[in-house]
Design a protein around this motif. Structure first.
Motif, PDB file in Angstrom:
ATOM      1  N   UNK A 108       0.824  -1.219   0.000  1.00  0.00           N
ATOM      2  CA  UNK A 108       0.000   0.000   0.000  1.00  0.00           C
ATOM      3  C   UNK A 108       0.851   1.260   0.000  1.00  0.00           C
ATOM      4  N   UNK A 109       2.106   1.124   0.390  1.00  0.00           N
ATOM      5  CA  UNK A 109       2.977   2.284   0.563  1.00  0.00           C
ATOM      6  C   UNK A 109       4.026   2.409  -0.537  1.00  0.00           C
ATOM      7  N   UNK A 110       4.069   1.442  -1.433  1.00  0.00           N
ATOM      8  CA  UNK A 110       5.116   1.395  -2.450  1.00  0.00           C
ATOM      9  C   UNK A 110       4.921   2.375  -3.588  1.00  0.00           C
ATOM     10  N   UNK A 111       5.808   2.256  -4.580  1.00  0.00           N
ATOM     11  CA  UNK A 111       5.814   3.195  -5.699  1.00  0.00           C
ATOM     12  C   UNK A 111       4.661   2.974  -6.679  1.00  0.00           C
ATOM     13  N   UNK A 112       3.941   1.879  -6.542  1.00  0.00           N
ATOM     14  CA  UNK A 112       2.812   1.621  -7.446  1.00  0.00           C
ATOM     15  C   UNK A 112       1.652   2.588  -7.194  1.00  0.00           C
ATOM     16  N   UNK A 113       1.705   3.325  -6.108  1.00  0.00           N
ATOM     17  CA  UNK A 113       0.713   4.349  -5.765  1.00  0.00           C
ATOM     18  C   UNK A 113      -0.720   3.817  -5.826  1.00  0.00           C
ATOM     19  N   UNK A 114      -0.973   2.787  -5.037  1.00  0.00           N
ATOM     20  CA  UNK A 114      -2.334   2.234  -4.964  1.00  0.00           C
ATOM     21  C   UNK A 114      -2.607   1.702  -3.573  1.00  0.00           C
ATOM     22  N   UNK A 115      -3.832   1.822  -3.162  1.00  0.00           N
ATOM     23  CA  UNK A 115      -4.286   1.275  -1.891  1.00  0.00           C
ATOM     24  C   UNK A 115      -5.196   0.102  -2.213  1.00  0.00           C
ATOM     25  N   UNK A 116      -4.785  -1.085  -1.853  1.00  0.00           N
ATOM     26  CA  UNK A 116      -5.542  -2.302  -2.116  1.00  0.00           C
ATOM     27  C   UNK A 116      -6.650  -2.448  -1.077  1.00  0.00           C
ATOM     28  N   UNK A 117      -7.879  -2.674  -1.560  1.00  0.00           N
ATOM     29  CA  UNK A 117      -9.043  -2.827  -0.679  1.00  0.00           C
ATOM     30  C   UNK A 117      -9.668  -4.198  -0.883  1.00  0.00           C
ATOM     31  N   UNK A 118     -10.175  -4.775   0.177  1.00  0.00           N
ATOM     32  CA  UNK A 118     -10.826  -6.086   0.097  1.00  0.00           C
ATOM     33  C   UNK A 118     -12.108  -5.987  -0.740  1.00  0.00           C
ATOM     34  N   UNK A 119     -12.300  -6.956  -1.613  1.00  0.00           N
ATOM     35  CA  UNK A 119     -13.450  -6.967  -2.520  1.00  0.00           C
ATOM     36  C   UNK A 119     -14.772  -6.919  -1.767  1.00  0.00           C
ATOM     37  N   UNK A 120     -14.926  -7.743  -0.726  1.00  0.00           N
ATOM     38  CA  UNK A 120     -16.192  -7.773   0.010  1.00  0.00           C
ATOM     39  C   UNK A 120     -16.466  -6.437   0.700  1.00  0.00           C
TER      40      UNK A 120
END
Length: 170
Positions: free
Chosen positions: A67-79
């Motif tokens: 979540x903190x890396x250079x990919x600049x995205x916050x992964x959220x649980x599908x449900x």
């Protein structure tokens, strides 16, 4: 018509009769049985848990390295997205969130009192949802987020945006 003193007298007589027919020991024993069966998991009692409010932070996440890396995205649980986010956005935005482009959402940072824009979309490789865009710049770096920090989002139905807050620092 009865006078007020007649009504008062009847009330006093009723109370006196009630006291005569009520056994205080039996009443106390009944209360003790009710309380003990309630505490023993009898299921017939009343909850003694005090709940002052319902937690408004329905969308919570403890941040990971990804979540903190250079990919600049916050992964959220599908449900979590399907139950707490998509219904709030409306049908058109929910459909767009499942597309390659995603849908733009506004996010108000409660702590710093600043508005930001992120894109919610379904990540093709994991089938999970992500917030992308300036996640890293506007949140991770600016707010100095670290692995293990707990963040929260809540939908503001009056202003049609998400509120963001750092709930707990690692």
């Amino acid at each position: 018509m009865n006078s007020p003193t007649d009504d008062q007298e009847r009330g006093v007589q009723f109370a006196a009769k009630r006291r005569k027919h009520t056994n205080p020991e039996a009443s106390r024993a009944s209360r003790r049985r009710f309380c003990s069966s309630k505490n023993e998991g009898g299921g017939g009692g009343v909850s003694t848990t005090l709940k002052l409010y319902e937690d408004p932070w329905k969308i919570k996440k403890i941040l990971t390295e990804s979540d903190l890396g250079i990919s600049s995205r916050l992964l959220l649980a599908t449900d979590l997205v399907r139950s707490q986010i998509l219904p709030m956005l409306g049908l058109d935005h929910a459909i767009a969130a499942d597309s390659d482009e995603g849908t733009s959402v506004r996010v108000w940072d409660l702590d710093s009192k600043s508005m930001h824009h992120l894109v919610l979309k379904r990540w093709p490789s994991s089938k999970s949802y992500v917030f992308i865009g300036k996640w890293n710049q506007d949140f991770v770096r600016r707010r100095e987020l670290k692995k293990g920090d707990e963040i929260g989002f809540q939908w503001d139905p009056y202003n049609s945006f998400f509120n963001f807050c750092v709930l707990k620092r690692a």
